[in-house]
Write a protein that holds these residues in place. Structure first.
Motif, PDB file in Angstrom:
ATOM      1  N   LEU A   1     -16.045  -1.715  -7.234  1.00  0.00           N
ATOM      2  CA  LEU A   1     -17.004  -0.809  -6.596  1.00  0.00           C
ATOM      3  C   LEU A   1     -16.511  -0.363  -5.224  1.00  0.00           C
ATOM      4  CD1 LEU A   1     -20.320  -2.610  -7.570  1.00  0.00           C
ATOM      5  CD2 LEU A   1     -19.610  -0.333  -8.314  1.00  0.00           C
ATOM      6  N   ASP A   2     -15.882  -1.285  -4.513  1.00  0.00           N
ATOM      7  CA  ASP A   2     -15.381  -0.956  -3.188  1.00  0.00           C
ATOM      8  C   ASP A   2     -14.215   0.026  -3.263  1.00  0.00           C
ATOM      9  OD1 ASP A   2     -15.178  -1.393  -0.265  1.00  0.00           O
ATOM     10  OD2 ASP A   2     -13.254  -2.270  -0.791  1.00  0.00           O
ATOM     11  N   ALA A   3     -13.343  -0.162  -4.268  1.00  0.00           N
ATOM     12  CA  ALA A   3     -12.154   0.691  -4.382  1.00  0.00           C
ATOM     13  C   ALA A   3     -12.502   2.090  -4.863  1.00  0.00           C
ATOM     14  CB  ALA A   3     -11.140   0.050  -5.326  1.00  0.00           C
ATOM     15  N   PHE A   4     -13.467   2.193  -5.786  1.00  0.00           N
ATOM     16  CA  PHE A   4     -13.803   3.478  -6.370  1.00  0.00           C
ATOM     17  C   PHE A   4     -15.033   4.118  -5.735  1.00  0.00           C
ATOM     18  CE2 PHE A   4     -10.926   2.048  -9.583  1.00  0.00           C
ATOM     19  CZ  PHE A   4     -10.448   3.188 -10.186  1.00  0.00           C
ATOM     20  N   GLY A   5     -15.700   3.411  -4.852  1.00  0.00           N
ATOM     21  CA  GLY A   5     -16.955   3.933  -4.328  1.00  0.00           C
ATOM     22  C   GLY A   5     -17.998   3.880  -5.429  1.00  0.00           C
TER      23      GLY A   5
ATOM     24  N   ASP B   1       0.852  -1.182   0.000  1.00  0.00           N
ATOM     25  CA  ASP B   1       0.000   0.000   0.000  1.00  0.00           C
ATOM     26  C   ASP B   1       0.890   1.235   0.000  1.00  0.00           C
ATOM     27  OD1 ASP B   1      -2.213   1.618   0.010  1.00  0.00           O
ATOM     28  OD2 ASP B   1      -3.164   0.653   1.733  1.00  0.00           O
ATOM     29  N   TYR B   2       0.321   2.399  -0.270  1.00  0.00           N
ATOM     30  CA  TYR B   2       1.086   3.637  -0.111  1.00  0.00           C
ATOM     31  C   TYR B   2       0.182   4.694   0.494  1.00  0.00           C
ATOM     32  CZ  TYR B   2      -0.893   6.449  -3.918  1.00  0.00           C
ATOM     33  OH  TYR B   2      -1.711   7.193  -4.706  1.00  0.00           O
ATOM     34  N   LEU B   3       0.794   5.572   1.267  1.00  0.00           N
ATOM     35  CA  LEU B   3       0.064   6.608   1.993  1.00  0.00           C
ATOM     36  C   LEU B   3       0.679   7.964   1.679  1.00  0.00           C
ATOM     37  CD1 LEU B   3       0.055   4.830   5.480  1.00  0.00           C
ATOM     38  CD2 LEU B   3      -1.722   4.695   3.730  1.00  0.00           C
ATOM     39  N   LEU B   4      -0.164   8.985   1.599  1.00  0.00           N
ATOM     40  CA  LEU B   4       0.307  10.341   1.366  1.00  0.00           C
ATOM     41  C   LEU B   4       0.424  11.088   2.693  1.00  0.00           C
ATOM     42  CD1 LEU B   4      -1.705  11.461  -1.801  1.00  0.00           C
ATOM     43  CD2 LEU B   4       0.726  10.922  -1.658  1.00  0.00           C
ATOM     44  N   LYS B   5       1.521  11.831   2.826  1.00  0.00           N
ATOM     45  CA  LYS B   5       1.697  12.680   3.997  1.00  0.00           C
ATOM     46  C   LYS B   5       0.829  13.934   3.861  1.00  0.00           C
ATOM     47  CE  LYS B   5       6.603  11.362   4.287  1.00  0.00           C
ATOM     48  NZ  LYS B   5       7.978  11.898   4.239  1.00  0.00           N
ATOM     49  N   PRO B   6       0.301  14.489   4.962  1.00  0.00           N
ATOM     50  CA  PRO B   6       0.350  13.930   6.329  1.00  0.00           C
ATOM     51  C   PRO B   6      -0.501  12.673   6.434  1.00  0.00           C
ATOM     52  CG  PRO B   6      -1.076  15.846   6.249  1.00  0.00           C
ATOM     53  CD  PRO B   6      -0.422  15.766   4.910  1.00  0.00           C
ATOM     54  N   ILE B   7      -0.028  11.724   7.184  1.00  0.00           N
ATOM     55  CA  ILE B   7      -0.664  10.415   7.269  1.00  0.00           C
ATOM     56  C   ILE B   7      -1.985  10.507   8.042  1.00  0.00           C
ATOM     57  CG2 ILE B   7      -0.379   8.012   7.956  1.00  0.00           C
ATOM     58  CD1 ILE B   7       1.604   8.952   5.844  1.00  0.00           C
ATOM     59  N   GLU B   8      -3.047  10.001   7.391  1.00  0.00           N
ATOM     60  CA  GLU B   8      -4.342   9.918   8.069  1.00  0.00           C
ATOM     61  C   GLU B   8      -4.394   8.636   8.903  1.00  0.00           C
ATOM     62  OE1 GLU B   8      -6.826  12.001   8.130  1.00  0.00           O
ATOM     63  OE2 GLU B   8      -5.948  13.488   6.767  1.00  0.00           O
ATOM     64  N   PRO B   9      -4.834   8.714  10.154  1.00  0.00           N
ATOM     65  CA  PRO B   9      -4.884   7.512  11.005  1.00  0.00           C
ATOM     66  C   PRO B   9      -5.684   6.370  10.383  1.00  0.00           C
ATOM     67  CG  PRO B   9      -5.207   9.487  12.327  1.00  0.00           C
ATOM     68  CD  PRO B   9      -5.224   9.928  10.900  1.00  0.00           C
ATOM     69  N   SER B  10      -6.821   6.690   9.759  1.00  0.00           N
ATOM     70  CA  SER B  10      -7.654   5.634   9.165  1.00  0.00           C
ATOM     71  C   SER B  10      -6.922   4.939   8.018  1.00  0.00           C
ATOM     72  CB  SER B  10      -8.972   6.223   8.674  1.00  0.00           C
ATOM     73  OG  SER B  10      -8.739   7.236   7.696  1.00  0.00           O
ATOM     74  N   ALA B  11      -6.211   5.714   7.191  1.00  0.00           N
ATOM     75  CA  ALA B  11      -5.455   5.124   6.084  1.00  0.00           C
ATOM     76  C   ALA B  11      -4.310   4.271   6.604  1.00  0.00           C
ATOM     77  CB  ALA B  11      -4.926   6.230   5.170  1.00  0.00           C
TER      78      ALA B  11
ATOM     79  N   GLN C   1      -5.141   7.067  -6.647  1.00  0.00           N
ATOM     80  CA  GLN C   1      -5.320   6.388  -5.370  1.00  0.00           C
ATOM     81  C   GLN C   1      -6.389   5.302  -5.472  1.00  0.00           C
ATOM     82  OE1 GLN C   1      -6.158   9.744  -2.829  1.00  0.00           O
ATOM     83  NE2 GLN C   1      -4.013  10.021  -2.276  1.00  0.00           N
ATOM     84  N   HIS C   2      -7.506   5.624  -6.138  1.00  0.00           N
ATOM     85  CA  HIS C   2      -8.551   4.616  -6.333  1.00  0.00           C
ATOM     86  C   HIS C   2      -8.020   3.427  -7.132  1.00  0.00           C
ATOM     87  CE1 HIS C   2     -11.681   6.910  -4.503  1.00  0.00           C
ATOM     88  NE2 HIS C   2     -11.672   7.870  -5.404  1.00  0.00           N
ATOM     89  N   LEU C   3      -7.271   3.727  -8.190  1.00  0.00           N
ATOM     90  CA  LEU C   3      -6.746   2.662  -9.049  1.00  0.00           C
ATOM     91  C   LEU C   3      -5.762   1.784  -8.289  1.00  0.00           C
ATOM     92  CD1 LEU C   3      -6.510   1.359 -11.862  1.00  0.00           C
ATOM     93  CD2 LEU C   3      -4.696   3.001 -12.369  1.00  0.00           C
ATOM     94  N   ASN C   4      -4.856   2.398  -7.563  1.00  0.00           N
ATOM     95  CA  ASN C   4      -3.885   1.615  -6.801  1.00  0.00           C
ATOM     96  C   ASN C   4      -4.571   0.763  -5.734  1.00  0.00           C
ATOM     97  OD1 ASN C   4      -1.603   2.562  -8.175  1.00  0.00           O
ATOM     98  ND2 ASN C   4      -1.484   4.385  -6.892  1.00  0.00           N
ATOM     99  N   GLY C   5      -5.619   1.322  -5.123  1.00  0.00           N
ATOM    100  CA  GLY C   5      -6.374   0.538  -4.152  1.00  0.00           C
ATOM    101  C   GLY C   5      -7.037  -0.665  -4.795  1.00  0.00           C
ATOM    102  N   PHE C   6      -7.624  -0.455  -5.970  1.00  0.00           N
ATOM    103  CA  PHE C   6      -8.256  -1.557  -6.700  1.00  0.00           C
ATOM    104  C   PHE C   6      -7.236  -2.639  -7.046  1.00  0.00           C
ATOM    105  CE2 PHE C   6      -8.864  -3.115 -11.114  1.00  0.00           C
ATOM    106  CZ  PHE C   6      -9.884  -4.028 -10.853  1.00  0.00           C
TER     107      PHE C   6
END
Length: 536
Positions: free
Chosen positions: A248-252, A100-110, A198-203
């Motif tokens: 659907l889950d990745a893109f909402g 996975d990858y996260l963007l700074k500032p890091i969100e706790p949920s992510a 971000q949606h694509l990478n999540g998918f």
């Protein structure tokens, strides 16, 4: 469980330490370093189960640590972090196995979601029945033999050698007989949008995880093209439903026109190549104007031959370039594009073919100018991408396509004008005549176009070329008439009009004077089967 933090900024490490719910994920020790080299030492010595790694570490990239982990066969699951939308680096990290990858500032949920992925991966690898599972195949862990085998199928189709390899090397999924193939290319998506990336990478990460856990198929990048993606799995409608749900889950609920070409239940491996090409065409059939079906199973049929600008348009646009007529160039491009774009349905394939045709037009401009001026160096050009043609809502825009073509054509024309200004004026005039031999000719109009006195134009042209401008034009027209295909069914009158003569008798007279033969006799000589016409 151990966790390693790698970032060259101390405050980021401090913030991550505070955010990580160690008890929730049974993390006993959190190690950290701001040094790339020390990170390698800690990875090999401490063998942490999870590492959170910055993509850019001073003079190093996080991909280097990914390679180190793979080469050393370390069990570490890596989560990439970045302070910017460094997609190329992010993509490299994901390709090399980052979960996975996260963007700074890091969100706790992510952060928690990424840690959950890592924990699930660790649990899956350490489960008692792991050795007995079917081989889990992820894109970044595909063996060379698998990729080589599928590439061989694409390049040359199934052969006896490839069949023997498939049957004897015990490659993963060698028992498959029927498969489903899904295809898409990021060339056709709004990769200019960080949110879409971000949606694509999540998918894609969820797809890889599903295939790794289920052992049901492959996820492949860059097979048959730099930006292609394919999903190849055992034939089952259940897997298609899973893909839909993951998407659907990745893109909402906002799919942003995400779609894939689909070919169901084909024979594997013998029909893989045909299925790949068909899935590609199905992907290209998606309508740019709407959010299409997630899985498209209707192929796009090429229209390139009808879209490709013909010789008259090439000559007309180049004529505008020679006289620096940017407005005329824009009008010609509009006339070419408007009938094509004036439709309720605009397949992706059509847009890509228009881009290819425009690039081909530009290549013909260059070839014609270099034939006349060998020292002409084509100006550099930014590539035209699908993402450049999207509006602020990330929807495809016909107006932006026209404007993009016009911008690139105008830039070419301005650079060419600067080059031509340094060339001999009468060489440019002769080129313009050759480009417009079939148009009505007027010395007065040429004097106006090239900002020169009409009488001086006439005298100077004759002194340079050894014949007057009218004679020069007529000779070009006769030469063109003589070059018409010998099997042409055009009548003499039609040939005269097509090559720029407004009078058939005058054409016949000029042809006879230049070629020492009547045009009808000339054609009969070139094509004995053609019935001779009576000369006027």
């Amino acid at each position: 469980m151990k966790l390693l933090l790698v970032d060259d900024e101390k405050h980021v490490i401090t913030a991550l330490r505070r955010l990580i719910p160690a008890e929730r994920f049974h993390i006993d020790e959190i190690l950290s370093t701001q040094s790339y080299e020390e990170a390698k030492v800690l990875l090999e010595k401490e063998r942490p189960e999870i590492a959170i790694v910055d993509i850019i570490l001073q003079n190093h990239f996080g991909t280097g640590l990914m390679s180190f982990v793979q080469n050393k066969r370390l069990p570490t699951q890596i989560i990439a972090i970045s302070g910017h939308s460094d997609y190329e680096y992010v993509r490299a990290m994901l390709i090399n196995g980052a979960i996975d990858y996260l963007l700074k500032p890091i969100e706790p949920s992510a952060l928690n979601a990424a840690l959950e992925k890592a924990a699930a991966r660790i649990a899956a690898h350490s489960a008692p029945d792991a050795p007995e599972r079917r081989p889990a195949v992820r894109q970044d862990q595909l063996s060379h033999s698998i990729r080589q085998f599928l590439t061989g199928l694409l390049d040359e189709g199934e052969s006896d050698e490839l069949r023997r390899k498939w049957e004897t090397q015990a490659l993963p999924f060698s028992g498959l007989e029927r498969c489903t193939l899904l295809y898409y290319s990021v060339d056709a998506f709004p990769m200019c949008s960080t949110a879409f990336e971000q949606h694509l990478n999540g998918f894609e990460e969820k797809i890889r995880h599903h295939l790794a856990v289920s052992g049901s198929g492959f996820f492949l990048r860059r097979l048959g093209g730099q930006n292609t993606r394919i999903l190849l799995f055992a034939q089952s409608d259940r897997h298609l439903l899973t893909v839909r749900n993951i998407l659907l889950d990745a893109f909402g609920m906002n799919l942003l026109s995400f779609h894939m070409g689909c070919v169901r239940s084909f024979s594997f491996p013998q029909d893989f190549r045909d299925a790949f090409l068909l899935a590609q065409q199905c992907f290209l059939s998606a309508d740019c104007h709407t959010v299409t079906e997630i899985l498209s199973e209707t192929p796009y049929f090429s229209r390139r031959e009808t879209l490709m600008p013909g010789s008259p348009l090439i000559r007309d646009t180049l004529s505008c370039i020679v006289i620096a007529d940017a407005d005329g160039l824009f009008r010609l491009l509009q006339q070419w594009l408007s009938p094509v774009l004036a439709t309720d349905s605009l397949p992706l394939g059509l847009v890509f073919e228009l881009i290819d045709c425009f690039q081909d037009m530009r290549r013909q401009w260059i070839a014609r100018l270099q034939a006349e001026f060998p020292d002409f160096a084509p100006p550099p050009q930014d590539s035209i991408t699908y993402a450049n043609l999207l509006d602020e809502h990330l929807d495809f825009s016909c107006d932006m396509l026209t404007a993009s073509f016009a911008h690139h054509a105008r830039s070419f024309a301005l650079d060419a004008a600067g080059f031509l200004e340094e060339k001999d004026l009468f060489q440019r005039i002769a080129l313009y005549i050759r480009l417009n031999y079939d148009k009505p000719f007027s010395q007065t109009e040429y004097a106006r176009l090239f900002h020169i006195n009409r009488d001086y134009l006439s005298r100077k042209f004759k002194s340079i070329h050894g014949e007057g401008m009218v004679s020069y034009v007529n000779r070009l027209r006769i030469e063109e008439a003589a070059r018409l295909p010998s099997g042409s069914s055009l009548r003499i009158r039609e040939i005269a009009f097509q090559t720029g003569f407004s009078d058939e008798k005058y054409f016949t007279k000029q042809f006879k004077a230049a070629m020492n033969i009547l045009p009808s006799d000339y054609r009969a000589l070139m094509n004995p089967d053609f019935r001779a016409e009576e000369e006027p």
